[in-house]
Design a protein around this motif. Sequence first.
Motif, PDB file in Angstrom:
ATOM      1  N   UNK A   1      42.606  38.664  56.958  1.00 37.24           N
ATOM      2  CA  UNK A   1      43.261  39.891  56.516  1.00 37.24           C
ATOM      3  C   UNK A   1      43.912  39.651  55.164  1.00 37.24           C
ATOM      4  N   UNK A   2      43.903  40.656  54.331  1.00 36.92           N
ATOM      5  CA  UNK A   2      44.514  40.548  53.004  1.00 36.92           C
ATOM      6  C   UNK A   2      46.015  40.836  53.164  1.00 36.92           C
ATOM      7  N   UNK A   3      46.796  39.755  53.310  1.00 36.02           N
ATOM      8  CA  UNK A   3      48.223  39.898  53.593  1.00 36.02           C
ATOM      9  C   UNK A   3      49.112  39.618  52.379  1.00 36.02           C
TER      10      UNK A   3
ATOM     11  N   UNK B   1      48.666  46.595  60.312  1.00 38.18           N
ATOM     12  CA  UNK B   1      48.781  47.856  59.556  1.00 38.18           C
ATOM     13  C   UNK B   1      50.101  48.553  59.866  1.00 38.18           C
ATOM     14  N   UNK B   2      50.500  48.576  61.130  1.00 37.95           N
ATOM     15  CA  UNK B   2      51.774  49.193  61.524  1.00 37.95           C
ATOM     16  C   UNK B   2      52.953  48.492  60.843  1.00 37.95           C
ATOM     17  N   UNK B   3      52.790  47.211  60.566  1.00 35.35           N
ATOM     18  CA  UNK B   3      53.848  46.437  59.906  1.00 35.35           C
ATOM     19  C   UNK B   3      53.745  46.531  58.374  1.00 35.35           C
ATOM     20  N   UNK B   4      52.779  47.318  57.890  1.00 37.60           N
ATOM     21  CA  UNK B   4      52.517  47.412  56.438  1.00 37.60           C
ATOM     22  C   UNK B   4      52.281  46.040  55.814  1.00 37.60           C
ATOM     23  N   UNK B   5      51.620  45.168  56.572  1.00 32.66           N
ATOM     24  CA  UNK B   5      51.391  43.806  56.107  1.00 32.66           C
ATOM     25  C   UNK B   5      50.099  43.667  55.308  1.00 32.66           C
ATOM     26  N   UNK B   6      49.135  44.540  55.572  1.00 29.95           N
ATOM     27  CA  UNK B   6      47.843  44.455  54.887  1.00 29.95           C
ATOM     28  C   UNK B   6      47.954  45.099  53.520  1.00 29.95           C
ATOM     29  N   UNK B   7      47.527  44.338  52.513  1.00 30.76           N
ATOM     30  CA  UNK B   7      47.547  44.823  51.130  1.00 30.76           C
ATOM     31  C   UNK B   7      46.194  45.463  50.857  1.00 30.76           C
TER      32      UNK B   7
END
Length: 122
Positions: free
Chosen positions: A51-53, A115-121
């Motif tokens: 994942x793009x974090x 996604x819910x954590x807004x972690x994915x850029x």
Amino acid sequence: MGSLFSSSSSPSSESTIAKHIQELIHKYPVMVFSKSYCPYSKKAKDILSNYKLGKNYHVLELDQLSSRGETYQNELGKLTGARTVPRVFIKGKCIGGGDDTSALHKRGELEKLLRDANAIVD
């Protein structure tokens, strides 16, 4: 300015480490407490690398903290009910270890949590 950590294993040192753990899990949407040689830690980190974090992801290698690593692990045990590594946190909540991270990934639930954590850029 004093050091964040004292060299003793006094209760104040443990409370400082407990506070540092809380700061880390609330600062980073994805926080992993790991050991560099642990195969379960490697599994979790490998899955998360799909994942793009970007800067939303941080790993603390407990085996590289000299004598403090054991205290971190003890405090994580108190916090999560397990002192094994890795301890993976998303949005401040422990999702478990390497096998738990893998299971969430295989079910497609890990991406939703990220996604819910807004972690994915994007």
